[in-house]
Design a protein around this motif. Structure first.
Motif, PDB file in Angstrom:
ATOM      1  N   GLU A  11       3.290  27.856  33.321  1.00 10.34           N
ATOM      2  CA  GLU A  11       2.637  26.619  32.899  1.00 10.34           C
ATOM      3  C   GLU A  11       1.180  26.518  33.348  1.00 10.34           C
ATOM      4  OE1 GLU A  11       5.122  23.298  33.930  1.00 10.34           O
ATOM      5  OE2 GLU A  11       6.828  24.131  32.849  1.00 10.34           O
ATOM      6  N   CYS A  13      -2.684  25.966  33.178  1.00 13.39           N
ATOM      7  CA  CYS A  13      -3.613  25.154  32.393  1.00 13.39           C
ATOM      8  C   CYS A  13      -5.031  25.352  32.928  1.00 13.39           C
ATOM      9  CB  CYS A  13      -3.261  23.678  32.480  1.00 13.39           C
ATOM     10  SG  CYS A  13      -1.663  23.276  31.783  1.00 13.39           S
ATOM     11  N   ASN A  24      -0.394  25.191  29.319  1.00 17.63           N
ATOM     12  CA  ASN A  24       0.989  25.532  29.660  1.00 17.63           C
ATOM     13  C   ASN A  24       1.375  26.957  29.269  1.00 17.63           C
ATOM     14  OD1 ASN A  24       1.686  22.994  30.868  1.00 17.63           O
ATOM     15  ND2 ASN A  24       1.652  22.145  28.818  1.00 17.63           N
ATOM     16  N   GLU A  59      -6.260  24.454  36.645  1.00 17.57           N
ATOM     17  CA  GLU A  59      -5.994  23.057  36.975  1.00 17.57           C
ATOM     18  C   GLU A  59      -4.536  22.829  37.354  1.00 17.57           C
ATOM     19  OE1 GLU A  59      -8.273  23.564  34.234  1.00 17.57           O
ATOM     20  OE2 GLU A  59      -9.769  23.077  35.741  1.00 17.57           O
ATOM     21  N   LYS A  60      -3.652  23.645  36.787  1.00 18.97           N
ATOM     22  CA  LYS A  60      -2.222  23.434  36.987  1.00 18.97           C
ATOM     23  C   LYS A  60      -1.500  24.749  36.750  1.00 18.97           C
ATOM     24  CE  LYS A  60       1.618  21.160  34.751  1.00 18.97           C
ATOM     25  NZ  LYS A  60       2.030  20.952  33.415  1.00 18.97           N
ATOM     26  N   LYS A  62       1.289  28.121  38.098  1.00 20.30           N
ATOM     27  CA  LYS A  62       1.514  29.133  39.131  1.00 20.30           C
ATOM     28  C   LYS A  62       1.294  30.519  38.541  1.00 20.30           C
ATOM     29  CE  LYS A  62       5.282  26.641  41.375  1.00 20.30           C
ATOM     30  NZ  LYS A  62       6.698  26.718  41.753  1.00 20.30           N
ATOM     31  N   GLU A  76      -1.295  28.822  43.102  1.00 15.04           N
ATOM     32  CA  GLU A  76      -0.342  27.770  42.776  1.00 15.04           C
ATOM     33  C   GLU A  76      -1.072  26.437  42.836  1.00 15.04           C
ATOM     34  OE1 GLU A  76       3.784  25.791  44.355  1.00 15.04           O
ATOM     35  OE2 GLU A  76       3.332  27.854  44.889  1.00 15.04           O
ATOM     36  N   ILE A  77      -1.190  25.762  41.714  1.00 16.20           N
ATOM     37  CA  ILE A  77      -1.862  24.475  41.636  1.00 16.20           C
ATOM     38  C   ILE A  77      -0.898  23.488  40.999  1.00 16.20           C
ATOM     39  CG2 ILE A  77      -3.838  23.208  40.714  1.00 16.20           C
ATOM     40  CD1 ILE A  77      -4.802  25.435  42.470  1.00 16.20           C
ATOM     41  N   SER A  78      -0.699  22.363  41.614  1.00 12.64           N
ATOM     42  CA  SER A  78       0.161  21.319  41.050  1.00 12.64           C
ATOM     43  C   SER A  78      -0.666  20.072  40.825  1.00 12.64           C
ATOM     44  CB  SER A  78       1.306  20.996  42.006  1.00 12.64           C
ATOM     45  OG  SER A  78       2.086  22.145  42.231  1.00 12.64           O
ATOM     46  N   SER A  79      -0.336  19.372  39.747  1.00 11.13           N
ATOM     47  CA  SER A  79      -1.084  18.135  39.482  1.00 11.13           C
ATOM     48  C   SER A  79      -0.392  16.961  40.125  1.00 11.13           C
ATOM     49  CB  SER A  79      -1.214  17.908  37.989  1.00 11.13           C
ATOM     50  OG  SER A  79       0.042  17.923  37.374  1.00 11.13           O
TER      51      SER A  79
END
Length: 79
Positions: A11, A13, A24, A59-60, A62, A76-79
């Motif tokens: 996913e 982005c 995604n 921006e988002k 893994k 790894e970025i999570s929103s």
């Protein structure tokens, strides 16, 4: 026995200003596989490769690389 997974993209982005370049994006690459990334001009192929290599931020999502059967998060970025 299934070949070992060597790269997993989940996913992912990436935006430039208000334009979504990667939206995604998800895929896995297993040992021995050859993956082709195909698209027209300005379809963000290079942006994806740069994100996987760490040369571009995301921006988002893994990006996980398996090395010697160990899960090693690259990004790894999570929103």
């Amino acid at each position: 026995m299934e070949p070992a997974r060597v790269l997993k993209v989940e996913e992912v982005c990436k935006n430039f200003d208000d334009i979504a370049c990667l939206s995604n994006v998800s895929f896995e690459l297993r040992q021995g596989e050859i993956l082709g990334i195909v698209g027209g001009n300005a379809s963000s192929k290079t942006t994806l490769i740069k994100a996987i290599s760490g040369a571009r931020t995301i921006e988002k999502g893994k990006i996980i690389e398996l090395i010697k059967s160990k899960r090693m998060p690259i990004i790894e970025i999570s929103s």
